[in-house]
Design an enzyme around this catalytic site. Structure first.
Site, PDB file in Angstrom:
ATOM      1  N   GLY A  14       0.833  -1.211   0.000  1.00  0.00           N
ATOM      2  CA  GLY A  14       0.000   0.000   0.000  1.00  0.00           C
ATOM      3  C   GLY A  14       0.859   1.248   0.000  1.00  0.00           C
ATOM      4  O   GLY A  14       1.988   1.244  -0.500  1.00  0.00           O
ATOM      5  N   VAL A  16       2.448   3.052   2.448  1.00  0.00           N
ATOM      6  CA  VAL A  16       3.724   3.060   3.173  1.00  0.00           C
ATOM      7  C   VAL A  16       4.681   2.015   2.580  1.00  0.00           C
ATOM      8  O   VAL A  16       5.863   2.303   2.362  1.00  0.00           O
ATOM      9  CB  VAL A  16       3.518   2.794   4.686  1.00  0.00           C
ATOM     10  CG1 VAL A  16       4.863   2.703   5.406  1.00  0.00           C
ATOM     11  CG2 VAL A  16       2.653   3.885   5.309  1.00  0.00           C
ATOM     12  N   ASP A  36       1.605  -8.475  -1.314  1.00  0.00           N
ATOM     13  CA  ASP A  36       0.290  -8.081  -0.772  1.00  0.00           C
ATOM     14  C   ASP A  36      -0.646  -9.283  -0.864  1.00  0.00           C
ATOM     15  O   ASP A  36      -0.243 -10.365  -1.315  1.00  0.00           O
ATOM     16  CB  ASP A  36      -0.252  -6.848  -1.521  1.00  0.00           C
ATOM     17  CG  ASP A  36      -1.113  -5.958  -0.621  1.00  0.00           C
ATOM     18  OD1 ASP A  36      -2.162  -6.432  -0.134  1.00  0.00           O
ATOM     19  OD2 ASP A  36      -0.733  -4.795  -0.400  1.00  0.00           O
ATOM     20  N   ARG A  87      -5.114   3.876   9.733  1.00  0.00           N
ATOM     21  CA  ARG A  87      -6.007   4.662  10.590  1.00  0.00           C
ATOM     22  C   ARG A  87      -6.807   5.652   9.747  1.00  0.00           C
ATOM     23  O   ARG A  87      -6.252   6.354   8.905  1.00  0.00           O
ATOM     24  CB  ARG A  87      -5.158   5.421  11.613  1.00  0.00           C
ATOM     25  CG  ARG A  87      -5.983   6.135  12.652  1.00  0.00           C
ATOM     26  CD  ARG A  87      -5.144   6.476  13.859  1.00  0.00           C
ATOM     27  NE  ARG A  87      -4.025   7.336  13.530  1.00  0.00           N
ATOM     28  CZ  ARG A  87      -3.678   8.414  14.240  1.00  0.00           C
ATOM     29  NH1 ARG A  87      -4.377   8.749  15.303  1.00  0.00           N
ATOM     30  NH2 ARG A  87      -2.630   9.120  13.922  1.00  0.00           N
ATOM     31  N   ASN A 125       0.383  -0.117  12.648  1.00  0.00           N
ATOM     32  CA  ASN A 125      -0.113   0.455  13.904  1.00  0.00           C
ATOM     33  C   ASN A 125      -1.250  -0.364  14.512  1.00  0.00           C
ATOM     34  O   ASN A 125      -1.928  -1.066  13.772  1.00  0.00           O
ATOM     35  CB  ASN A 125      -0.607   1.884  13.638  1.00  0.00           C
ATOM     36  CG  ASN A 125       0.553   2.867  13.636  1.00  0.00           C
ATOM     37  OD1 ASN A 125       1.395   2.834  14.512  1.00  0.00           O
ATOM     38  ND2 ASN A 125       0.580   3.730  12.640  1.00  0.00           N
ATOM     39  N   ARG A 156      10.009  14.234  12.200  1.00  0.00           N
ATOM     40  CA  ARG A 156       9.012  15.316  12.209  1.00  0.00           C
ATOM     41  C   ARG A 156       9.499  16.446  13.113  1.00  0.00           C
ATOM     42  O   ARG A 156       9.467  17.616  12.745  1.00  0.00           O
ATOM     43  CB  ARG A 156       7.664  14.768  12.693  1.00  0.00           C
ATOM     44  CG  ARG A 156       6.991  13.947  11.617  1.00  0.00           C
ATOM     45  CD  ARG A 156       5.659  13.363  12.065  1.00  0.00           C
ATOM     46  NE  ARG A 156       5.020  12.712  10.913  1.00  0.00           N
ATOM     47  CZ  ARG A 156       4.174  11.683  11.003  1.00  0.00           C
ATOM     48  NH1 ARG A 156       3.844  11.198  12.187  1.00  0.00           N
ATOM     49  NH2 ARG A 156       3.652  11.174   9.909  1.00  0.00           N
ATOM     50  N   HIS A 180       4.427   5.089  20.167  1.00  0.00           N
ATOM     51  CA  HIS A 180       4.105   5.823  18.948  1.00  0.00           C
ATOM     52  C   HIS A 180       2.652   6.258  19.042  1.00  0.00           C
ATOM     53  O   HIS A 180       1.746   5.566  18.614  1.00  0.00           O
ATOM     54  CB  HIS A 180       4.302   4.889  17.753  1.00  0.00           C
ATOM     55  CG  HIS A 180       4.193   5.590  16.437  1.00  0.00           C
ATOM     56  ND1 HIS A 180       4.786   6.803  16.175  1.00  0.00           N
ATOM     57  CD2 HIS A 180       3.569   5.237  15.281  1.00  0.00           C
ATOM     58  CE1 HIS A 180       4.526   7.152  14.919  1.00  0.00           C
ATOM     59  NE2 HIS A 180       3.791   6.222  14.364  1.00  0.00           N
TER      60      HIS A 180
HETATM   61  N1  APR Z   1      -1.037  -9.626   4.026  1.00  0.00           N
HETATM   62  C1  APR Z   1      -0.415  -8.761   3.199  1.00  0.00           C
HETATM   63  N2  APR Z   1      -0.857  -7.522   2.977  1.00  0.00           N
HETATM   64  C2  APR Z   1      -1.968  -7.147   3.595  1.00  0.00           C
HETATM   65  C3  APR Z   1      -2.683  -7.980   4.474  1.00  0.00           C
HETATM   66  C4  APR Z   1      -2.160  -9.281   4.688  1.00  0.00           C
HETATM   67  N3  APR Z   1      -2.754 -10.145   5.502  1.00  0.00           N
HETATM   68  N4  APR Z   1      -3.759  -7.310   4.935  1.00  0.00           N
HETATM   69  C5  APR Z   1      -3.726  -6.086   4.375  1.00  0.00           C
HETATM   70  N5  APR Z   1      -2.658  -5.974   3.552  1.00  0.00           N
HETATM   71  C6  APR Z   1      -2.254  -4.878   2.721  1.00  0.00           C
HETATM   72  C7  APR Z   1      -3.427  -4.155   2.074  1.00  0.00           C
HETATM   73  O1  APR Z   1      -3.961  -4.893   0.975  1.00  0.00           O
HETATM   74  C8  APR Z   1      -2.808  -2.847   1.659  1.00  0.00           C
HETATM   75  O2  APR Z   1      -2.299  -2.870   0.346  1.00  0.00           O
HETATM   76  O3  APR Z   1      -1.613  -3.855   3.460  1.00  0.00           O
HETATM   77  C9  APR Z   1      -1.638  -2.695   2.656  1.00  0.00           C
HETATM   78  C10 APR Z   1      -1.791  -1.492   3.559  1.00  0.00           C
HETATM   79  O4  APR Z   1      -1.659  -0.379   2.774  1.00  0.00           O
HETATM   80  P1  APR Z   1      -2.542   0.929   2.966  1.00  0.00           P
HETATM   81  O5  APR Z   1      -3.951   0.548   3.167  1.00  0.00           O
HETATM   82  O6  APR Z   1      -2.191   1.868   1.868  1.00  0.00           O
HETATM   83  O7  APR Z   1      -2.013   1.484   4.381  1.00  0.00           O
HETATM   84  P2  APR Z   1      -0.689   2.327   4.639  1.00  0.00           P
HETATM   85  O8  APR Z   1      -0.995   3.772   4.645  1.00  0.00           O
HETATM   86  O9  APR Z   1       0.397   1.816   3.775  1.00  0.00           O
HETATM   87  O10 APR Z   1      -0.383   1.937   6.164  1.00  0.00           O
HETATM   88  C11 APR Z   1       0.036   0.641   6.510  1.00  0.00           C
HETATM   89  O11 APR Z   1       1.457   1.388   8.278  1.00  0.00           O
HETATM   90  O12 APR Z   1       1.885   3.491   9.174  1.00  0.00           O
HETATM   91  C12 APR Z   1       1.149   2.311   9.310  1.00  0.00           C
HETATM   92  O13 APR Z   1      -0.900   3.056  10.348  1.00  0.00           O
HETATM   93  C13 APR Z   1      -0.340   2.527   9.179  1.00  0.00           C
HETATM   94  O14 APR Z   1      -0.905   0.368  10.028  1.00  0.00           O
HETATM   95  C14 APR Z   1      -0.809   1.147   8.860  1.00  0.00           C
HETATM   96  C15 APR Z   1       0.320   0.612   7.988  1.00  0.00           C
END
Ligand code: APR
Length: 311
Positions: A14, A16, A36, A87, A125, A156, A180
Site C-alpha cells: 500500500g 507506506v 500483498d 487509521r 499500527n 518530524r 508511537h
Molecule cells: N497480508 C499482506 N498484505 C496485507 C494484508 C495481509 N494479511 N492485509 C492487508 N494488507 C495490505 C493491504 O492490501 C494494503 O495494500 O496492506 C496494505 C496497507 O496499505 P494501505 O492501506 O495503503 O495502508 P498504509 O498507509 O500503507 O499503512 C500501513 O502502516 O503506518 C502504518 O498506520 C499505518 O498500520 C498502517 C500501515
C-alpha cells in the site's frame, strides 16, 4: 547476513510499503520483494514493475518483484511489515488492534517459515503493540524484531526545529522515545542544533509548540490527507533497513522489546537503539529526570492499555 545482495521483503504494497520500497530502491539497498494479499490481484506486480523502470532513470540496479506468493520472499534478510488497515480520520490507533493483530500474526508466521534468518521491522499500527504481536508469533529473538516509530517522530520534530531555527536539518538532532502515539516522549533535553541545546536557540514557547505538534504529527497528516501519511513513514522504515544491511551501527530511536529498561518489562517501547547486521545491536538507556520518567510511565501505561485489547 551473507555476502549476497541483501534480499528485502516489504509486506503490504500500500502507501507506506510502496514508498518504503521506492526509497530503498533509490539507494540500491538490495533486491526488493513487494507482497500483498491475493485480493489485490496484480497491484504489487504493477508497483514493482513501475519502480523497476525508474532504475534506468535514477541509476539503480535493485531488482524489484511484486507478488502475492510467500514463496517469492524465501530467504529474505530483512522484512518490513506494513500490512494492515490504516487509521482513518477519527479512528484511534487503539481501534485498529483487533484487525491488525490478526494480519500481523499471520504475515509474521508466513515470512519466518521461509526466511528463518530474517530481521523484522514492524510498521503497522498501533506500533508498539503490533511489534509485540510480531515478536510473540515469530519465535525470533528480540534483537530480530524491532519497530519503526521514533525515526519518523524524531524526523518530524527535526523538520519543525530546523524550520523554527532556520538551520539545515542535518544540524538538528531530536530525540523522541516512548510509544508511537500522542503520548510519545520528546526529550527536549537531548535535542540539539550542532551540539547546542535547542533551548539556547529557540524560545521556550517555540519549543513547547514544536513538542505539541510533534506529538500530534500523525493526526495532522491524517486531517490533511484523509489517510495516514506514507512518504516519511516509508523513508523512516527504509532508513532502518539501510542501517541493518550496511551494518552501520546507526543510533536511532526504535521500538524494542524491553526487559527492565526504564523499569519496563515484557512490552515494546521506543528507546535509543543501535542498529547493525544483527538487527538491534544494543539498547542505549539514557538518564531521565523525574518529569521525563513521568512521561515515560504515562506513555507505557497507554501501550499496556492497548495491549489489553490483544486476543
Ligand atoms: N497480508 C499482506 N498484505 C496485507 C494484508 C495481509 N494479511 N492485509 C492487508 N494488507 C495490505 C493491504 O492490501 C494494503 O495494500 O496492506 C496494505 C496497507 O496499505 P494501505 O492501506 O495503503 O495502508 P498504509 O498507509 O500503507 O499503512 C500501513 O502502516 O503506518 C502504518 O498506520 C499505518 O498500520 C498502517 C500501515
Amino acid at each position: 547476513m551473507s555476502s549476497h545482495r541483501p534480499k528485502i521483503t516489504v509486506v503490504g504494497a500500500g502507501n507506506v510499503g510502496a514508498s518504503c520500497a521506492s526509497w530503498m530502491a533509490e539507494r540500491d539497498l538490495g533486491d526488493i520483494v513487494l507482497l500483498d494479499i491475493p485480493a489485490t490481484k496484480d497491484m504489487p506486480k504493477g508497483k514493482a514493475l513501475d519502480m523497476l523502470q525508474v532504475g534506468p532513470i535514477s541509476g539503480y540496479n535493485s531488482h524489484l518483484v511484486g507478488t502475492t506468493d510467500y514463496a517469492d520472499t524465501a530467504n529474505s534478510d530483512v522484512c518490513v511489515i506494513t500490512a494492515g488497515v490504516p487509521r482513518k480520520p477519527g479512528m484511534s490507533r487503539e481501534d485498529l488492534v483487533a484487525i491488525n493483530q490478526g494480519i500481523v500474526a499471520d504475515v509474521t508466521k508466513k515470512i519466518v517459515a521461509t526466511s528463518p534468518n530474517v530481521i523484522l521491522i514492524v510498521v503497522t499500527n498501533p506500533l508498539d503493540t503490533m511489534c509485540y504481536v510480531a515478536y510473540k508469533s515469530s519465535g525470533l529473538p528480540k534483537h530480530r524484531v524491532i519497530g519503526q516509530a521514533g525515526v519518523l517522530d524524531s524526523a518530524r520534530m527535526r523538520a519543525f526545529l530546523a524550520q523554527a531555527a532556520d538551520v539545515a536539518v542535518q544540524n538538528v538532532t531530536a530525540s523522541v522515545i516512548g510509544g508511537h502515539g500522542d503520548e510519545m516522549v520528546p526529550l527536549v533535553r537531548y535535542c540539539n542544533i550542532a551540539g547546542i541545546p535547542i533551548t539556547n536557540i529557540l524560545k521556550a514557547e517555540q519549543v513547547t509548540a514544536i513538542v505539541d505538534r510533534t506529538r500530534k504529527g500523525g493526526g495532522e497528516l491524517v486531517n490533511l490527507l484523509g489517510v495516514s501519511a506514507w512518504l516519511a513513514p516509508g523513508a523512516a522504515a527504509g532508513s532502518m533497513v539501510e542501517a541493518i544491511v550496511k551494518d552501520s551501527k546507526l543510533v536511532v530511536p526504535s521500538s524494542c522489546f524491553l526487559d527492565g529498561e526504564y523499569g519496563l518489562k515484557d512490552m515494546y517501547f521506543g528507546v535509543y537503539s543501535k542498529l547493525s547486521r544483527k538487527g538491534l545491536e544494543q539498547i542505549i538507556e539514557v538518564p531521565l529526570n523525574d518529569e521525563e520518567m513521568a512521561m515515560v510511565k504515562k506513555s507505557a501505561d497507554l501501550i499496556k492499555e492497548t495491549m489489553k485489547a490483544l486476543k
